[in-house]
Scaffold this active site. Structure first.
Site, PDB file in Angstrom:
ATOM      1  N   GLY A 241      20.948 -44.726  24.409  1.00 56.51           N
ATOM      2  CA  GLY A 241      19.651 -44.480  25.027  1.00 56.51           C
ATOM      3  C   GLY A 241      19.717 -44.593  26.534  1.00 56.51           C
ATOM      4  CB  SER A 242      17.012 -45.121  28.960  1.00 56.96           C
ATOM      5  OG  SER A 242      16.471 -46.382  28.590  1.00 56.96           O
ATOM      6  N   GLY A 246      19.342 -50.035  27.662  1.00 55.63           N
ATOM      7  CA  GLY A 246      20.627 -50.667  27.408  1.00 55.63           C
ATOM      8  C   GLY A 246      20.822 -51.937  28.206  1.00 55.63           C
ATOM      9  CD  GLU A 265      26.479 -42.159  24.277  1.00 56.22           C
ATOM     10  OE1 GLU A 265      25.903 -41.120  24.653  1.00 56.22           O
ATOM     11  OE2 GLU A 265      26.948 -42.305  23.144  1.00 56.22           O
ATOM     12  CB  CYS A 302      24.944 -38.654  26.084  1.00 56.21           C
ATOM     13  SG  CYS A 302      25.903 -38.324  24.596  1.00 56.21           S
ATOM     14  CD  GLU A 392      21.252 -39.278  32.020  1.00 54.80           C
ATOM     15  OE1 GLU A 392      21.831 -38.755  31.063  1.00 54.80           O
ATOM     16  OE2 GLU A 392      20.837 -40.460  31.989  1.00 54.80           O
TER      17      GLU A 392
END
Length: 522
Positions: A241-242, A246, A265, A302, A392
């Site tokens: 996730g974000s 995380g 991740e 991702c 991102e």
């Protein structure tokens, strides 16, 4: 299976009375029944208690028995493939073909882990025989192998409702390792989660697994997930996730009296370096292939290529073709309104950065839940001076940075950690720039030559990980058979009688696995 909107607490279902929201139709925003109920504190505690009780029983099962469980999960999921596709299209906006393909990936990786543990050599068994007459001190008999950590918390991903969710890679690898799993459902696709959760429970019952080997909790990361991660029963966490989500889980895990690993991740912009030789081969064809990768799944991967370093003097054809493709592009339905709004915010913020121009876009960044492709352009001096240009943009947008190969090589060490890094060029250019490969290797977990990062092959050699913030632990992979090692730890047995040793470590090698014996493969 009729959807009830309640958690799976081992073999039981949760109760109503604590509404946590409901899914929406991604394409229209209309609510979808049922209303989902957050797991109560008592239900959460019960799921964790069951996992703790199940662990010693489940961990002791032979690999072939656990493998049969994984294969049964795969079969149960295949039996509901039509229902998963129908509900998944509604909840995520993903096309049916993508969901059916993801179903195949999910069942395939379950069977991949089943084959791994049925064969058994993955435990890395090592045997050193005693040398009682060794001088100046005797050598004891020492044997070691990987053992399961304990119950694992798994958080479902928004962008992969199957392959990175209830029975996805984290769950499959944890169960394969011998760890019970407590899954926290994602609010974007609770119906898909319930369908898959039911499949896992049916498989557990059919294969005689201990109750508590699997539970599925509704209520989200903040309401339920943080409680699960903080609980002393949980020994590791899998998350996709974000970066914000995380790092919040990492902080909770680190603050426990007994800190535990979080395999998160998170954020990656997956740089692509395009050299002169690739441009001379055909800038238009390269732009077309790049655009297809950029917009695949509305950019919600991702591994989406969110940064391009463009070297050389023949860039016009590539940029012109990319502009034409993007301008004519079609917005696509994004996974949920929050992701769409975040995409709009990220692209709007980049567009107003000094020295950045909008090369092309297909429309408003986010309209009616749809994200439009966008390409931005800057030079390498501007990029190097502004860290905000590395942020991102989770969607079909990329930033093109022009510069010389030497300038690009000087810039790469300043990049954040990435899941992937790509080079387009000739074999001769690759050989002429070994420093470029070495620099990218230090920044990413997977290097690609003359290809594109979207599309992750599920196999034993895949690495889906990378230095922070791509993942919380760059030594790990969340895809492929390497993923099982996240949920294990090595244990050594010194001077144990043969009868007390695990079968993997006995001299007669009853499982016929590969081992290291006195330093030699055997």
């Amino acid at each position: 299976m009729e959807l009830t909107g309640t958690s799976f607490i081992g073999r039981s279902r949760g109760a109503a009375g604590n509404p946590a929201g409901q899914a929406i139709t991604a394409a229209t925003g209309e609510p979808l029944a049922p209303v989902y109920q957050a797991a109560s504190p008592e239900e959460t505690a019960r799921a964790l208690e069951l996992a703790a009780t199940a662990f010693p029983v489940y961990a002791a099962l032979p690999g072939k028995t656990r493998g049969a469980f994984l294969r049964a999960i795969a079969a149960e999921i295949e039996a509901i493939a039509d229902a998963l596709a129908a509900r998944g299209v509604l909840e995520t906006g993903l096309p049916e073909a993508r969901l059916r393909g993801e179903t195949g990936r999910t069942t395939g990786q379950l069977r991949m882990f089943a084959a791994l543990i049925e064969e058994g050599s993955w435990v890395d068994a090592r045997i050193e025989h005693a040398q009682p007459d060794r001088q100046p001190a005797p050598k004891p008999d020492l044997r070691s192998m990987l053992r399961p950590l304990g119950p694992v918390a798994v958080f479902c991903a928004s962008n992969f409702p199957l392959a990175f969710s209830v029975a996805g890679g984290d769950t499959a690898s944890a169960l394969a390792a011998g760890c019970p799993v407590v899954v926290i459902a994602h609010h974007s696709h609770p119906g898909v989660a319930e369908l898959v959760g039911g499949a896992v429970v049916r498989a557990a019952e059919a294969t005689g697994m201990p109750e508590g080997v699997f539970s599925l909790l509704y209520g989200g990361g903040r309401k339920v997930g943080q409680t699960v991660v903080a609980h002393p029963v949980i020994q590791a966490v899998g998350f996709t996730g974000s970066r914000a989500g995380g790092t919040a889980l990492m902080a909770t895990a680190a603050a426990r009296p007994q800190p535990i690993p979080v395999y998160a991740e998170m954020s990656s912009i997956n740089p692509v370096v395009i050299l002169e030789g690739a441009l001379r081969r055909g800038g238009k064809a390269l732009a077309t292939a790049f655009y297809q990768s950029l917009t695949l799944g509305v950019g919600q991967f991702c591994t989406n290529p969110g940064l391009v370093f463009l070297a050389g003097e023949t860039t016009d054809e590539f940029l012109s073709a990319l502009t034409e493709l993007t301008t004519a592009g079609t917005p696509g339905t994004m996974l949920n309104p929050a992701i769409c709004q975040a995409y709009a915010g990220a692209t709007s913020a980049l567009a107003i950065q000094p020295g950045v121009s909008t090369l092309a876009r297909a429309g408003a960044p986010c309209g009616n839940g749809q994200g439009a492709p966008a390409v931005f352009l800057t030079d390498i001096a501007t990029f190097r001076a502004n860290p905000a240009l590395q942020h991102e943009m989770f969607g079909p947008a990329t930033l093109v940075v022009t510069g010389t190969t030497a300038e690009i090589l000087e810039t790469i060490p300043a990049l954040e950690g990435q899941l992937t890094a790509t080079i387009h060029g000739t074999d001769e250019e690759l050989a002429a720039h070994p420093g470029l490969v070495a620099a990218l290797e230090r920044r990413a977990g997977r290097l690609i030559f003359n290809g594109f990062p979207t599309g992750v092959e599920v196999c034993s050699s895949m690495v889906h990980g990378g230095p922070y913030p791509a993942t919380s632990d760059g030594r790990s992979s969340s895809v492929g058979t390497l993923a099982i090692h996240r949920f294990t730890r090595p244990v050594a047995y010194q001077s144990f009688p043969a009868a007390a040793l695990p079968p993997e470590l006995r001299d007669d090698n009853p499982l016929a696995i590969r081992r290291l014996v006195d330093g030699n493969p055997g």
